[in-house]
Design a protein around this motif. Structure first.
Motif, PDB file in Angstrom:
ATOM      1  N   SER A   1      -1.786  12.845 -10.158  1.00 52.19           N
ATOM      2  CA  SER A   1      -0.797  12.224  -9.275  1.00 52.19           C
ATOM      3  C   SER A   1      -0.419  10.864  -9.849  1.00 52.19           C
ATOM      4  O   SER A   1      -1.302  10.117 -10.285  1.00 52.19           O
ATOM      5  CB  SER A   1      -1.362  12.053  -7.861  1.00 52.19           C
ATOM      6  OG  SER A   1      -1.651  13.312  -7.282  1.00 52.19           O
TER       7      SER A   1
ATOM      8  N   HIS B   1       0.844  -1.193   0.000  1.00 52.15           N
ATOM      9  CA  HIS B   1       0.000   0.000   0.000  1.00 52.15           C
ATOM     10  C   HIS B   1       0.881   1.247   0.000  1.00 52.15           C
ATOM     11  O   HIS B   1       1.697   1.439   0.905  1.00 52.15           O
ATOM     12  CB  HIS B   1      -0.921   0.016   1.226  1.00 52.15           C
ATOM     13  CG  HIS B   1      -1.816  -1.183   1.328  1.00 52.15           C
ATOM     14  ND1 HIS B   1      -2.925  -1.356   0.550  1.00 52.15           N
ATOM     15  CD2 HIS B   1      -1.739  -2.281   2.127  1.00 52.15           C
ATOM     16  CE1 HIS B   1      -3.515  -2.495   0.855  1.00 52.15           C
ATOM     17  NE2 HIS B   1      -2.818  -3.079   1.805  1.00 52.15           N
ATOM     18  N   HIS B   2       0.727   2.071  -1.005  1.00 52.12           N
ATOM     19  CA  HIS B   2       1.464   3.334  -1.080  1.00 52.12           C
ATOM     20  C   HIS B   2       0.688   4.273  -1.989  1.00 52.12           C
ATOM     21  O   HIS B   2       0.064   3.841  -2.963  1.00 52.12           O
ATOM     22  CB  HIS B   2       2.876   3.099  -1.626  1.00 52.12           C
ATOM     23  CG  HIS B   2       3.768   4.293  -1.531  1.00 52.12           C
ATOM     24  ND1 HIS B   2       3.812   5.267  -2.515  1.00 52.12           N
ATOM     25  CD2 HIS B   2       4.645   4.691  -0.573  1.00 52.12           C
ATOM     26  CE1 HIS B   2       4.690   6.198  -2.170  1.00 52.12           C
ATOM     27  NE2 HIS B   2       5.200   5.876  -1.002  1.00 52.12           N
ATOM     28  N   MET B   3       0.742   5.557  -1.684  1.00 51.55           N
ATOM     29  CA  MET B   3      -0.038   6.532  -2.432  1.00 51.55           C
ATOM     30  C   MET B   3       0.398   6.647  -3.890  1.00 51.55           C
ATOM     31  O   MET B   3      -0.347   7.145  -4.739  1.00 51.55           O
ATOM     32  CB  MET B   3       0.059   7.904  -1.759  1.00 51.55           C
ATOM     33  CG  MET B   3       1.439   8.519  -1.763  1.00 51.55           C
ATOM     34  SD  MET B   3       1.493  10.134  -0.972  1.00 51.55           S
ATOM     35  CE  MET B   3       0.397  11.057  -2.051  1.00 51.55           C
ATOM     36  N   ASN B   4       1.601   6.177  -4.208  1.00 51.07           N
ATOM     37  CA  ASN B   4       2.083   6.246  -5.590  1.00 51.07           C
ATOM     38  C   ASN B   4       2.132   4.882  -6.272  1.00 51.07           C
ATOM     39  O   ASN B   4       2.853   4.691  -7.252  1.00 51.07           O
ATOM     40  CB  ASN B   4       3.465   6.898  -5.638  1.00 51.07           C
ATOM     41  CG  ASN B   4       3.431   8.349  -5.223  1.00 51.07           C
ATOM     42  OD1 ASN B   4       4.052   8.749  -4.233  1.00 51.07           O
ATOM     43  ND2 ASN B   4       2.682   9.165  -5.948  1.00 51.07           N
TER      44      ASN B   4
ATOM     45  N   LYS C   1       0.674   6.956 -10.270  1.00 47.75           N
ATOM     46  CA  LYS C   1       0.472   5.667  -9.618  1.00 47.75           C
ATOM     47  C   LYS C   1       1.192   4.618 -10.460  1.00 47.75           C
ATOM     48  O   LYS C   1       0.826   4.378 -11.609  1.00 47.75           O
ATOM     49  CB  LYS C   1      -1.014   5.319  -9.538  1.00 47.75           C
ATOM     50  CG  LYS C   1      -1.899   6.410  -8.953  1.00 47.75           C
ATOM     51  CD  LYS C   1      -1.826   6.457  -7.445  1.00 47.75           C
ATOM     52  CE  LYS C   1      -2.814   7.490  -6.895  1.00 47.75           C
ATOM     53  NZ  LYS C   1      -2.806   7.548  -5.426  1.00 47.75           N
TER      54      LYS C   1
ATOM     55  N   ASP D   1      -3.999   9.780 -11.750  1.00 48.65           N
ATOM     56  CA  ASP D   1      -5.358   9.853 -11.221  1.00 48.65           C
ATOM     57  C   ASP D   1      -6.018  11.166 -11.641  1.00 48.65           C
ATOM     58  O   ASP D   1      -5.497  11.902 -12.486  1.00 48.65           O
ATOM     59  CB  ASP D   1      -5.372   9.662  -9.707  1.00 48.65           C
ATOM     60  CG  ASP D   1      -4.658  10.788  -8.952  1.00 48.65           C
ATOM     61  OD1 ASP D   1      -4.351  11.837  -9.575  1.00 48.65           O
ATOM     62  OD2 ASP D   1      -4.415  10.633  -7.742  1.00 48.65           O
TER      63      ASP D   1
ATOM     64  N   ARG E   1      -3.624   0.613  -6.477  1.00 44.71           N
ATOM     65  CA  ARG E   1      -4.157  -0.296  -5.469  1.00 44.71           C
ATOM     66  C   ARG E   1      -4.784  -1.534  -6.101  1.00 44.71           C
ATOM     67  O   ARG E   1      -5.544  -1.441  -7.056  1.00 44.71           O
ATOM     68  CB  ARG E   1      -5.207   0.428  -4.639  1.00 44.71           C
ATOM     69  CG  ARG E   1      -5.912  -0.460  -3.621  1.00 44.71           C
ATOM     70  CD  ARG E   1      -7.080   0.267  -3.012  1.00 44.71           C
ATOM     71  NE  ARG E   1      -7.924  -0.606  -2.211  1.00 44.71           N
ATOM     72  CZ  ARG E   1      -9.138  -0.302  -1.781  1.00 44.71           C
ATOM     73  NH1 ARG E   1      -9.642   0.882  -2.064  1.00 44.71           N
ATOM     74  NH2 ARG E   1      -9.845  -1.151  -1.074  1.00 44.71           N
TER      75      ARG E   1
END
Length: 348
Positions: free
Chosen positions: A223, A134-137, A225, A219, A140
């Motif tokens: 940002s 799990h990481h914001m970049n 991903k 996104d 998911r």
């Protein structure tokens, strides 16, 4: 009354009796109905509970419920969600990606794997590993399907597509959306942070092995991903030896060495760019494409340099790994070669 003398007059007599002396047919029917109702309710509850436990155990086979929870989809569910795999978002080395909509309205991206050389046990192990990341970049992972020979992964949907569609589109500049310098730098930084997490911070360290603009998704806020991490292990593909070639013109390197960084960035972007940031990014590019692994920075250092917390020092003896040579992809990726695809792409 039995002992009373007979009487010629008629009269009514009321007698109070116990409940046990009354007819029992209605009472028995009520009791039987109540018991049957209770038994039926218990049977239904037990059936629902059994199904829940079975589904939970099936899911827990693939994901460690103490750390993550991945939904296990049936092939039929994903076929309905994607309208029989009608809307294709893209196609890559690992398979095709389709846009889908879950029953609750959530938009997802469904990757249909082309092949998997691993048996079910190995696939479960890899899914468990990916489910704990799990990481914001990083894109998911929401769930999966492992039904028969079918292998599908369900990810969050990225409305702005890939970075590649912004940098290398066939549309003219007047029609395509141009990313300004600040946005490009933030995309590079976010991608570096995602790779740093994969290399050093997640429980099972992962080498991506296929970092390129197509695998950097954006996104709704642009940002970045990072997608497709860990899939080389999932399908049993060997990326230890690959042919890596230069994108764009080799004169990007010459301009940077001569200090002409203004010639590296697109004209309509450089006019509003901070030239010190451009210079810094160019030096980082040169460091990241060095053939000598002792010169190339780690992803932790790349993040620090992009954040301005560490000053990048230009290499004294240029030696570039990306000049039509065979290289060890896993080794290069460990030391930040993403910059050739990301930062170089952002600049030229």
């Amino acid at each position: 009354m039995r002992n009373s003398p007979p009487s010629k007059s008629s009269s009514n007599v009321s007698i109070r009796g116990g409940a046990s002396e009354l007819p029992t047919k209605r009472k028995s029917t009520t009791i039987v109905g109540t018991v049957l109702g209770i038994v039926s309710a218990l049977a239904v509850a037990l059936g629902i509970f059994s199904v829940f436990i079975w589904r939970r155990r099936q899911t827990d086979r693939y994901a460690d419920s103490s750390d993550s929870f991945l939904r296990m989809f049936s092939y039929k569910e994903l076929k309905i969600a994607t309208r029989n795999f009608k809307s294709q978002l893209g196609r890559g080395g690992f398979g095709s990606v389709f846009k889908g909509s879950l029953p609750d309205g959530t938009i997802v991206a469904v990757k249909r794997m082309e092949c998997s050389r691993q048996d079910e046990k190995q696939f479960r192990a890899e899914i468990r590993s990916l489910g704990n990341i799990h990481h914001m970049n990083l894109v998911r992972l929401r769930g999966f399907c492992a039904q028969g020979s079918r292998r599908l992964l369900v990810h969050d949907y990225m409305p702005n597509g890939s970075l590649n569609s912004f940098l290398f589109t066939s549309q003219s500049k007047s029609k395509r959306r141009v990313l300004d310098w600040k946005t490009r730098l933030e995309i590079a930084l976010g991608t570096a942070r995602g790779l740093h997490y994969l290399h050093e911070e997640c429980r099972d360290c992962i080498i991506h092995g296929d970092v390129k603009p197509e695998n950097i998704l954006l996104d709704s806020n642009l940002s970045p991903k990072l997608a497709d991490f860990g899939l080389s292990r999932l399908v049993g593909r060997d990326f230890s030896r690959v042919l890596t070639t230069t994108r764009g013109t080799r004169g990007a390197v010459t301009q940077i060495q001569q200090g002409k960084t203004i010639n590296v960035v697109e004209k309509d972007v450089v006019e509003a760019a901070d030239m010190e940031e451009v210079r810094r990014a160019c030096v980082i590019v040169l460091l990241c494409i060095q053939e000598d692994d002792e010169v190339r920075p780690s992803m932790r250092q790349v993040v620090q340099m992009l954040e301005g917390k560490m000053e990048p020092q230009p290499p004294q003896i240029p030696s570039y790994a990306f000049m039509d040579k065979h290289v060890d992809q896993s080794d290069i990726d460990s030391y930040g070669s993403y910059s050739h695809s990301v930062l170089s792409g952002l600049l030229v």
